[in-house]
Design a protein around this motif. Sequence first.
Motif, PDB file in Angstrom:
ATOM      1  N   VAL A 247       0.976  -1.364   0.008  1.00  0.00           N
ATOM      2  CA  VAL A 247       0.186   0.010  -0.077  1.00  0.00           C
ATOM      3  C   VAL A 247       0.864   1.143  -0.057  1.00  0.00           C
ATOM      4  O   VAL A 247       1.508   1.243   0.818  1.00  0.00           O
ATOM      5  CB  VAL A 247      -0.848  -0.191   1.096  1.00  0.00           C
ATOM      6  N   PRO A 248       0.583   2.175  -0.862  1.00  0.00           N
ATOM      7  CA  PRO A 248       1.499   3.448  -0.970  1.00  0.00           C
ATOM      8  C   PRO A 248       0.937   4.385   0.085  1.00  0.00           C
ATOM      9  O   PRO A 248      -0.221   4.660   0.219  1.00  0.00           O
ATOM     10  CB  PRO A 248       1.389   4.006  -2.412  1.00  0.00           C
ATOM     11  N   VAL A 249       1.959   4.827   1.149  1.00  0.00           N
ATOM     12  CA  VAL A 249       1.652   5.607   2.090  1.00  0.00           C
ATOM     13  C   VAL A 249       2.462   6.687   2.144  1.00  0.00           C
ATOM     14  O   VAL A 249       3.734   6.902   2.235  1.00  0.00           O
ATOM     15  CB  VAL A 249       1.516   4.900   3.752  1.00  0.00           C
ATOM     16  N   ASP A 250       1.846   8.099   1.950  1.00  0.00           N
ATOM     17  CA  ASP A 250       2.619   9.259   1.675  1.00  0.00           C
ATOM     18  C   ASP A 250       3.128   9.813   3.120  1.00  0.00           C
ATOM     19  O   ASP A 250       2.580   9.555   4.034  1.00  0.00           O
ATOM     20  CB  ASP A 250       2.054  10.160   0.769  1.00  0.00           C
ATOM     21  N   TRP A 251       3.847  10.861   3.015  1.00  0.00           N
ATOM     22  CA  TRP A 251       4.370  11.675   4.316  1.00  0.00           C
ATOM     23  C   TRP A 251       2.992  12.468   4.605  1.00  0.00           C
ATOM     24  O   TRP A 251       2.283  12.881   4.127  1.00  0.00           O
ATOM     25  CB  TRP A 251       5.352  12.823   3.934  1.00  0.00           C
ATOM     26  N   GLY A 252       2.866  12.143   6.140  1.00  0.00           N
ATOM     27  CA  GLY A 252       1.578  12.798   6.723  1.00  0.00           C
ATOM     28  C   GLY A 252       0.473  11.932   6.823  1.00  0.00           C
ATOM     29  O   GLY A 252      -0.746  12.302   7.423  1.00  0.00           O
ATOM     30  N   GLN A 253       0.443  10.710   6.010  1.00  0.00           N
ATOM     31  CA  GLN A 253      -0.757   9.853   5.990  1.00  0.00           C
ATOM     32  C   GLN A 253      -0.568   8.824   6.948  1.00  0.00           C
ATOM     33  O   GLN A 253       0.453   8.237   7.614  1.00  0.00           O
ATOM     34  CB  GLN A 253      -0.901   9.419   4.473  1.00  0.00           C
ATOM     35  N   GLN A 254      -1.727   8.415   7.355  1.00  0.00           N
ATOM     36  CA  GLN A 254      -1.686   7.042   8.285  1.00  0.00           C
ATOM     37  C   GLN A 254      -2.496   5.920   7.447  1.00  0.00           C
ATOM     38  O   GLN A 254      -3.496   6.026   6.618  1.00  0.00           O
ATOM     39  CB  GLN A 254      -2.869   7.303   9.409  1.00  0.00           C
ATOM     40  N   LEU A 255      -2.182   4.755   8.026  1.00  0.00           N
ATOM     41  CA  LEU A 255      -2.465   3.397   7.304  1.00  0.00           C
ATOM     42  C   LEU A 255      -3.312   2.867   8.515  1.00  0.00           C
ATOM     43  O   LEU A 255      -2.715   2.565   9.487  1.00  0.00           O
ATOM     44  CB  LEU A 255      -1.236   2.696   6.873  1.00  0.00           C
ATOM     45  N   TYR A 256      -4.432   2.177   7.994  1.00  0.00           N
ATOM     46  CA  TYR A 256      -5.306   1.206   8.840  1.00  0.00           C
ATOM     47  C   TYR A 256      -5.479   0.095   8.090  1.00  0.00           C
ATOM     48  O   TYR A 256      -5.821   0.133   6.799  1.00  0.00           O
ATOM     49  CB  TYR A 256      -6.398   2.048   9.358  1.00  0.00           C
ATOM     50  N   GLY A 327       6.494   5.732   1.346  1.00  0.00           N
ATOM     51  CA  GLY A 327       6.737   4.696   0.086  1.00  0.00           C
ATOM     52  C   GLY A 327       5.698   3.462   0.322  1.00  0.00           C
ATOM     53  O   GLY A 327       4.542   3.656   0.847  1.00  0.00           O
ATOM     54  N   TRP A 328       6.201   2.351   0.005  1.00  0.00           N
ATOM     55  CA  TRP A 328       5.166   1.451  -0.150  1.00  0.00           C
ATOM     56  C   TRP A 328       5.412   0.477   1.097  1.00  0.00           C
ATOM     57  O   TRP A 328       6.424  -0.034   1.614  1.00  0.00           O
ATOM     58  CB  TRP A 328       5.767  -0.080  -1.372  1.00  0.00           C
ATOM     59  N   TYR A 329       4.286   0.360   1.948  1.00  0.00           N
ATOM     60  CA  TYR A 329       4.241  -0.375   3.085  1.00  0.00           C
ATOM     61  C   TYR A 329       3.386  -1.732   2.795  1.00  0.00           C
ATOM     62  O   TYR A 329       2.594  -1.956   1.853  1.00  0.00           O
ATOM     63  CB  TYR A 329       3.530   0.137   4.300  1.00  0.00           C
ATOM     64  N   PRO A 373      18.483   4.831  -3.158  1.00  0.00           N
ATOM     65  CA  PRO A 373      18.193   3.686  -3.998  1.00  0.00           C
ATOM     66  C   PRO A 373      16.642   3.153  -3.999  1.00  0.00           C
ATOM     67  O   PRO A 373      15.951   2.791  -5.063  1.00  0.00           O
ATOM     68  CB  PRO A 373      18.962   2.582  -3.494  1.00  0.00           C
ATOM     69  N   ASP A 374      15.975   3.114  -2.653  1.00  0.00           N
ATOM     70  CA  ASP A 374      14.511   2.918  -2.830  1.00  0.00           C
ATOM     71  C   ASP A 374      13.998   4.455  -2.288  1.00  0.00           C
ATOM     72  O   ASP A 374      14.010   4.820  -1.377  1.00  0.00           O
ATOM     73  CB  ASP A 374      14.068   1.948  -1.570  1.00  0.00           C
ATOM     74  N   ALA A 375      13.433   5.251  -3.311  1.00  0.00           N
ATOM     75  CA  ALA A 375      13.114   6.505  -3.071  1.00  0.00           C
ATOM     76  C   ALA A 375      11.858   6.315  -1.921  1.00  0.00           C
ATOM     77  O   ALA A 375      11.014   5.668  -2.100  1.00  0.00           O
ATOM     78  CB  ALA A 375      12.520   7.296  -4.499  1.00  0.00           C
ATOM     79  N   PHE A 376      12.207   7.319  -0.904  1.00  0.00           N
ATOM     80  CA  PHE A 376      11.326   7.279   0.202  1.00  0.00           C
ATOM     81  C   PHE A 376       9.989   8.129   0.008  1.00  0.00           C
ATOM     82  O   PHE A 376       9.891   9.425   0.632  1.00  0.00           O
ATOM     83  CB  PHE A 376      11.992   7.557   1.479  1.00  0.00           C
ATOM     84  N   ASP A 377       9.354   8.125  -1.031  1.00  0.00           N
ATOM     85  CA  ASP A 377       7.982   9.081  -1.426  1.00  0.00           C
ATOM     86  C   ASP A 377       7.382   8.207  -2.206  1.00  0.00           C
ATOM     87  O   ASP A 377       7.197   6.859  -2.344  1.00  0.00           O
ATOM     88  CB  ASP A 377       8.816  10.012  -2.176  1.00  0.00           C
ATOM     89  N   GLY A 381       3.134   7.024 -10.261  1.00  0.00           N
ATOM     90  CA  GLY A 381       3.089   5.722 -10.550  1.00  0.00           C
ATOM     91  C   GLY A 381       2.614   4.779  -9.587  1.00  0.00           C
ATOM     92  O   GLY A 381       1.955   3.684  -9.948  1.00  0.00           O
ATOM     93  N   ASP A 382       3.071   5.017  -8.393  1.00  0.00           N
ATOM     94  CA  ASP A 382       2.527   4.162  -7.330  1.00  0.00           C
ATOM     95  C   ASP A 382       1.292   4.328  -7.102  1.00  0.00           C
ATOM     96  O   ASP A 382       0.322   3.229  -6.669  1.00  0.00           O
ATOM     97  CB  ASP A 382       3.478   4.668  -6.042  1.00  0.00           C
TER      98      ASP A 382
END
Length: 478
Positions: A247-256, A327-329, A373-377, A381-382
């Motif tokens: 799941v793509p999770v961006d800066w400032g976002q929460q994942l449930y 990034g991708w969680y 190498p693994d862009a943290f964003d 495309g994601d």
Amino acid sequence: MGRRTGRWRGRTVLAGAAALFSAVASAGQATAAGTPPPYRFAAGAERVEGATAPADAVRLTPGATYRSSVGNEGKLYYGLRLDAVSTAYVSVTAVPKAGTKAVYSDGIKVSLQDPNGNKCFSGDAGAARFGPTESPRPITAWASRRAGPGAYTCRSAGAYSVLVERISGAGSSPDDWELELRYVSEPALKKAAATTAPEVWDSASPQAVDGLPRTRRGGTSFNEARSLGQGVWKDGIQAGQTLFYRVPVDWGQQLYATAELGPASGDGFLGNALGLSLYNPVRAFVDDAGTGYDGRAKSATLEPLPPVAYENRYDVDDQVSGMRFAGWYYLAVHLSAEMAGKFGDGPFDLTLRVRVSGTAGAPAAYDGTAAPPDAFDVTAGDKAAASNGAAATGGDGGPDGNTAMKAVAAGGIGAGTVLVLGLAVWTVVARRRAAAGAGVPGVPGAPGGGGPGEGTAPVPSVGGVNARSRESGPPRAW
């Protein structure tokens, strides 16, 4: 020249058709036998041998993935060359053989050591065990060297080493375990930022995501995890399987996230049946949840996690510190192998409810012009991949033709349709050869090819094909 080109095209199509038939047949046989395919290791991963001493360790490269193996109670070293400003992350996924006997305490431990042999301490949980399910499956442990403000060990540049230790309990199988190692380097920030984690954030559980479930087939590993966005997703899972999603999770976002196991006929109770584990973009463990099962629908829900923030890394709670970059969680869902004895092999109905809340904020200002190498964003495309359900493309395909079937499944084409298309291609190629008068030596039935039935394309016999091929593979104890 034209005749030669046509001939090679014919051979290519025939070879492709044959490969496709082989892939479909293999996938069908695997599904019919009820045996989940193995973990999909990263495509092109370099095979390396762990050393018994740091001085002999092979050096790992940032952004690269490697394959290795570890024996019973083994201790292996791998090398790193670190500067004084970057943060290093190393994850190790251990993959036991199918049918391996595992006990509660079996697992792996990962740690980093400085040039003097001192272990680096960063508050990371470096061990992963099978736990109460005693169900053999891929398990992932990790370690890091944190540089910059707040770091008080391993701050200098130099030759570091990764120590991988296999933890073996009494009664477990002594077979070697395959390993997948991933090394990621995170640059320093352009300028100093806060060095304390946010103390206030929304920790209330939101209302569960509702709506019509959509089908998304889980992948077999981090390397081919199925992309998900916010919504309700359905799949099927067999006893002993682990399915991977991202799941793509961006800066400032929460994942449930919640995983639900549907009802099934059978008798008995399992105290640890379904497990849901969360890993961050560098495959570092963040959180997990589990549930028992008695034949009625059950669910496992991750605790509310903080919004993604760079400063989270300074928290002593792994659940908070793990949410340190965008990034991708990864969500890994495992169903205990013991389900088979009480409720059958499955597949069992699996529902995932995923919520990503909050507006994406400004990314961390990393130093340097080149992205890590693994862009943290999270890129456009994601987001598109999460919307259309694209799988990660880093898997090696495995020995059972899964790559071909995955491509077929992604296009919504069933195995029966593939067979029809394959036969049609076969026939068309044969007719074109006949019209052009160009034979393919050694192919019976093709013009000029010799053998009985000359001038008629041979029709392959393909049986035992099951259109419902599934990717699988047995995360961490819950």
